[in-house]
Write a protein that holds these residues in place. Structure first.
Motif, mmCIF file in Angstrom:
data_model
loop_
_atom_site.group_PDB
_atom_site.id
_atom_site.type_symbol
_atom_site.label_atom_id
_atom_site.label_comp_id
_atom_site.label_asym_id
_atom_site.label_seq_id
_atom_site.Cartn_x
_atom_site.Cartn_y
_atom_site.Cartn_z
ATOM 1 N N HIS A 154 0.851 -1.185 0.000
ATOM 2 C CA HIS A 154 0.000 0.000 0.000
ATOM 3 C C HIS A 154 0.887 1.236 0.000
ATOM 4 O O HIS A 154 1.868 1.314 0.736
ATOM 5 C CB HIS A 154 -0.912 0.016 1.230
ATOM 6 N N GLY A 155 0.536 2.217 -0.847
ATOM 7 C CA GLY A 155 1.254 3.487 -0.893
ATOM 8 C C GLY A 155 0.346 4.631 -0.490
ATOM 9 O O GLY A 155 -0.857 4.615 -0.808
ATOM 10 N N THR A 156 0.890 5.618 0.195
ATOM 11 C CA THR A 156 0.063 6.741 0.643
ATOM 12 C C THR A 156 -0.477 7.552 -0.528
ATOM 13 O O THR A 156 -1.469 8.263 -0.377
ATOM 14 C CB THR A 156 0.868 7.652 1.578
ATOM 15 N N GLN A 157 0.168 7.478 -1.688
ATOM 16 C CA GLN A 157 -0.348 8.104 -2.897
ATOM 17 C C GLN A 157 -0.863 7.073 -3.904
ATOM 18 O O GLN A 157 -1.843 7.309 -4.600
ATOM 19 C CB GLN A 157 0.749 8.956 -3.565
ATOM 20 N N SER A 158 -0.212 5.930 -3.975
ATOM 21 C CA SER A 158 -0.570 4.911 -4.961
ATOM 22 C C SER A 158 -1.743 4.054 -4.522
ATOM 23 O O SER A 158 -2.349 3.361 -5.348
ATOM 24 C CB SER A 158 0.642 4.015 -5.245
ATOM 25 N N GLY A 159 -2.068 4.079 -3.209
ATOM 26 C CA GLY A 159 -3.168 3.258 -2.714
ATOM 27 C C GLY A 159 -2.790 1.793 -2.678
ATOM 28 O O GLY A 159 -1.610 1.424 -2.612
#
Length: 438
Positions: free
Chosen positions: A336-341
């Motif tokens: 999970h990425g804080t921008q990529s979701g």
């Protein structure tokens, strides 16, 4: 003699030399001889003139030792007006093979003026790391020969050709042949502390173990000896000019500057005002100028359980989290990425490309058991790994109460670039950095 051995001996200049060149012990046990002293003179000039200087200690457990802190304190005391930024990003237990991977996050993005470097491991990986420093930074480099760990080292042959690259002669090969060969080819400096170390042991009638805490690591006396010798190599000689002087160019302030380089900075005077930045007609934040920081286990120590991470799509500043769960002999993970979701799932024993294209992994990039071994912990069945993406560009800057240097963009690709500034912040000068090999 094998073809490989002939090639390596030819590389260091003794395949056809007769007799082979012999190195001479130093005249002093308190000062180490520096081969290629000119190659660190930009850093020494900046220190002497009280300018901003970034120095990175890099290597493994030897570089983690107390001597590096002693050298840092000595530099601050000797050059009190210099704006010194000092970091030690050494990783105990990481030989040249692993540091070649971790340097992607630890070394090149930080863009030091000087790297003080020592590592054990494969010489070809060692050379690759130096080649990448040359290709991706403007840094000067001070290499160190190995300290003495055995009384047998005192009788080590000093001529190049008596030290072939085999297990029996490995220390001699690295210190008497390979490391000296890097000085001219890669324009680095070499602090030959090994020769002075030998002389000190002879003068004091000491065993090698008297400066060691175990078979290889330094005790307090050894740390003091190492600090003394490394400090002795960091000397200014105004008669010498470093090739790095040509890799860094200063320009008068301008609203438009065409340049070739991988990094551009602005020196901002104290005052007020804000200025907006464009590079090649775009806001720098849109150019994908970012890199992965060192990954770490959440709640763990500094040893990365994954390194050498790549990407296909441009990076944006964010934090990726791997949630790992044991699955047989490997681990299953979600990303999970804080921008990529939610960015996909995979296994540590299988190649992985995230949905965003911002995380690419090969099975060999995972180093989980070794990281936990160095942390002194068993590998848990469930844990998380954090991987941060750090930006290397800004779209605007503001003047403040003090003069400061701001990185406008770093990690730029090779080729010509155009910098445009619009605003009223008081810019004193612009500084462009390029690598030797680009």
């Amino acid at each position: 003699m094998t073809r490989r051995l002939l090639a390596i001996l030819g590389l260091v200049g003794c395949a056809h030399a007769s007799p082979c060149p012999t190195r001479v012990l130093p005249a002093s046990s308190e000062r180490a001889k520096v081969h290629g002293l000119a190659n660190i003179q930009r850093t020494m000039r900046l220190l002497e003139s009280g300018q901003r200087v970034r120095i990175l200690f890099y290597g493994q457990s030897i570089t983690q030792s107390a001597w590096s802190r002693k050298v840092a304190l000595e530099l601050r005391a000797k050059y009190p007006s210099a704006r010194l930024e000092l970091e030690n990003r050494a990783l105990g237990g990481f030989s040249s093979e692993r540091l070649l991977e971790t340097a992607d996050s630890d070394l090149y993005p930080w863009q030091p003026d000087l790297v003080i470097f020592h590592v054990y491991g494969a010489h070809d990986r060692y050379q690759q790391l130096i080649e990448r420093i040359r290709a991706r930074t403007s840094a000067e480099v001070l290499l160190q020969t190995d300290h003495v760990t055995s009384d047998r080292d005192l009788d080590e042959p000093l001529d190049f050709c008596a030290n072939p690259p085999d297990a029996e002669h490995w220390s001699g090969f690295m210190n008497q042949a390979f490391l000296p060969s890097l000085v001219e080819r890669h324009q680095v400096a070499l602090c030959d502390l090994r020769a002075s170390w030998k002389l000190y042991l002879r003068e004091q009638d000491l065993a090698a173990s008297s400066l060691l805490a175990d078979a290889i690591h330094l005790n307090p006396r050894g740390d003091q000896r190492m600090a003394t010798l490394v400090e002795s190599c960091l000397v200014r000689d105004a008669r010498l000019s470093s090739p790095a002087e040509d890799w860094v160019e200063t320009f008068a302030p301008s609203s438009r500057l065409g340049f070739h380089g991988h990094r551009v900075e602005a020196v901002i005077a104290a005052g007020a005002g804000i200025t907006h930045v464009r590079i090649d007609g775009a806001a720098p934040s849109t150019l994908g100028l970012a890199s992965f920081a060192r990954a770490h286990v959440k709640g763990g120590d500094k040893w990365p359980p994954v390194h050498g991470v790549d990407h296909r799509e441009p990076l944006v500043p964010e934090i990726f989290t791997f949630a790992l769960r044991r699955a047989g002999d490997a681990f299953h993970f979600t990303l999970h990425g804080t921008q990529s979701g939610d960015d996909g799932e995979g296994r540590t024993d299988t190649a992985f490309t995230s949905r965003s294209g911002r995380v690419l992994l090969e099975p060999t990039d995972w180093d989980i058991p070794y990281a936990f071994e160095l942390m002194g912990r068993p590998v848990p069945d469930v844990f998380e790994v954090e991987l941060r993406v750090e930006p290397h560009a800004i779209d605007a800057f503001q003047a403040g109460e003090q003069e400061r240097t701001i990185v406008l963009a770093s990690e730029l690709p090779p080729g010509p670039h155009l910098l445009e500034l619009a605003g009223d912040a008081p810019v004193k000068q612009l500084v462009v950095y390029r690598s030797r090999d680009r």
